[in-house]
Design a protein around this motif. Structure first.
Motif: not given
Length: 568
Positions: A286, A291, A295-296, A299, A349, A512, A514-515, A517
């Motif tokens: 990260e 990604i 972590c993915e 999400r 994404h 999402y 703060d991820k 976009n």
């Protein structure tokens, strides 16, 4: 990519190194070590960009010759484990040119070492291929100089003296005054079967026998305050901070947006934990903008739970409940359109993640190949050094020349091993890996990336299927709406479209966090519009309205009586 790497180490005889050998190595020169008679010739070594010696104002001018400087250091140090110099290995920034490197280094060295009284031997290395791993070495003296250019002491003997039951330490110079004030040195005496420290006056009164002539003293003596400061952890932090500051100043001066930071990730507040435990591998990925699998997963869990199943259920209910009216069909079509925007965002994404992972796999495979080259070289050099040490140990002392040749070879191998270790540390710093990483660590990273790439491909297939299903349902609604006035249906849809779009955007933002976009959402809306041929549909509708208006005007003109009919 601008990275921060500053490695500090001590060159000492106890570690099998020599200041002369280290200087010859970093400057690719040929220097004879007067201390052991070994000549160190590295003139055939490649990758040297620039080298220089910097001296404080009170150092002898002849020390500009690095051979004279480091032989003076070797001559002054007497013990087998003496600390001879301090060495720094720092990564240079590929954003700057070679001339800018020199300007940056001179600034850093003059203000942090030379101004403080150290002699500094400096070299820039840019090994093959050029620009791949540029770095520089700084060797600085560890013993301070006095105003006459003579070496000061590192530590002084400190005698533990007593007076009236109180114990205090004094140097030889201080004891001359302390003795007058009644302080006495302590010596070891036999007291029965035991030994104890006491003063000569007390021992004489009791008739004790002194064991030896050495007075009681502190274990390491009293360190020179300048040397003590240079050796402190606080000073190392200051040097690390100064390197970051001067580097960032030059990056800004020459128009580069990159910056480096000497602080740890914990100090910078970058150690937050996600929904599930990520681990060092995921965090490393990260930090590189990749990604990571774990972590993915976090999400994806959020997105799947809040979007996919809910949207599928909504579509099924919608198609069952839709009625054959303009408002109902308009509502159904705009809901499907909103869902498609979400599906398209997901696909974009995932596509970005796949692209990053594919690039990272290539990078890690390159890093792995570079690491294996370094590991093989290190293993080979270590084996050679071990063999040379065993051969030297088994060679009779009378074979002076062979001993000298073996000592030279051992010194060369030692410097090669130090350079390889520094290259490995810089490599790990570039990928933000722990220094004790191994080939297995690289293989684990590669396996992780390959595994998560497959998972993203499955997610991509799932969302592609859902997008296609939504598109089929949308087509059915278009067929069902063929009996309606297109203008009325279009107006009904436009009236509720912004509300459905806001709802879709809100769902994605919640999933999402703060991820999210903003630009990706803009692209999602644009691509869904293209997928549904909305521009063509709007243009066709405008043309129909224009033609309808023209027909109405023509009809009105035909119905209007002409001038002659009005006169009659």
């Amino acid at each position: 990519m601008a990275i921060y790497h500053l490695e500090a180490k001590v060159i000492s005889r106890g570690a099998g190194r020599s200041a002369v050998a280290a200087s010859a190595y970093l400057s690719c020169s040929n220097i004879l070590n007067d201390y052991d008679g070994v000549r160190h010739d590295y003139t055939r070594k490649k990758g040297l960009v620039w080298q220089e010696v910097f001296l404080p104002k009170f150092a002898p001018t002849e020390w500009k010759d690095r051979g004279i400087l480091w032989n003076a250091v070797e001559e002054n140090e007497k013990t087998r484990d003496s600390r001879l110099a301090r060495e720094f290995v720092l990564a240079l920034l590929v954003e700057l040119t070679k001339d800018q490197w020199k300007e940056l280094l001179i600034d850093f060295i003059q203000n942090n070492f030379v101004r403080d009284g150290m002699c500094a031997d400096v070299a820039i290395h840019d090994p093959d291929p050029p620009g791949h791993n540029p770095h520089f070495h700084i060797m600085v003296t560890v013993r301070p100089l006095d105003a006459n250019g003579r070496w000061q002491y590192k530590t002084e003997k400190e005698y533990l003296c007593v007076r009236n039951g109180e114990e205090r330490g004094f140097t030889a110079a201080e004891f001359k005054t302390a003795k007058i004030a009644g302080w006495e040195k302590q010596y070891q005496y036999k007291v029965g079967k035991k030994k104890m420290y006491t003063t000569p006056s007390a021992a004489e009164a009791q008739g004790y026998e002194r064991v030896n002539k050495y007075p009681k003293s502190t274990k390491f003596g009293r360190q020179n305050p300048i040397s003590e400061r240079w050796d402190s952890e606080e000073q190392l932090i200051e040097w690390r901070k100064a390197w970051a500051e001067v580097t960032n100043r030059y990056l800004q001066q020459y128009g580069h947006g990159a910056r480096i930071d000497h602080r740890s990730h914990a100090d910078r507040g970058l150690d937050g934990q996600p929904t599930i435990h990520e681990g060092v591998v995921a965090q490393t990925l990260e930090r590189r903008g990749i990604i990571s699998e774990r972590c993915e997963i976090n999400r994806q869990i959020k997105v799947d739970n809040t979007l996919l199943r809910e949207l599928k259920a909504t579509v099924n209910k919608l198609m069952q409940a839709v009625k054959n009216t303009v408002p109902a069909v308009a509502e159904a079509m705009e809901k499907l359109r909103g869902n498609m925007i979400i599906f398209k965002y997901q696909l974009l994404h995932i596509g970005n993640g796949k692209h990053s992972m594919e690039q990272s796999l290539n990078l890690y495979r390159e890093d792995m190949a570079e690491y294996m080259v370094l590991a093989d070289k290190t293993k080979e050099k270590f084996k050679e050094k071990k063999t040379a040490l065993m051969e030297k140990k088994g060679t009779p002392v009378i074979h002076v020349l062979k001993h000298r040749d073996l000592a030279k070879r051992i010194a060369e191998l030692t410097e090669d091993l130090e350079e390889l270790r520094s290259e490995k540390d810089v490599l790990f710093q570039q990928i933000q890996f722990p220094e004790d990483a191994t080939a297995d660590s690289f293989r684990k990273i590669i396996r992780t990336l390959e595994s998560e790439l497959k998972k993203l491909e499955k997610s991509e297939a799932r969302y592609t299927e859902e997008l296609n299903n939504a598109l089929k349902e949308y087509t059915k609604l278009q067929e069902q709406a063929a009996e309606f006035d297109p203008a009325k249906l279009y107006e009904a849809r436009l009236a509720i479209r912004s509300g459905h779009e806001r709802n879709s955007i809100q769902r994605v933002q919640e999933a999402y966090g703060d991820k999210y976009n903003l630009l990706m959402m803009f692209d999602s809306r644009r691509e869904v519009g293209a997928l549904l041929n909305e521009e063509v549909e709007a243009r066709s509708l405008r043309e129909r309205l224009r033609q309808k208006q023209q027909r109405r005007q023509k009809t009105d003109q035909q119905r209007k009586p002409n001038h002659h009919e009005q006169e009659r």
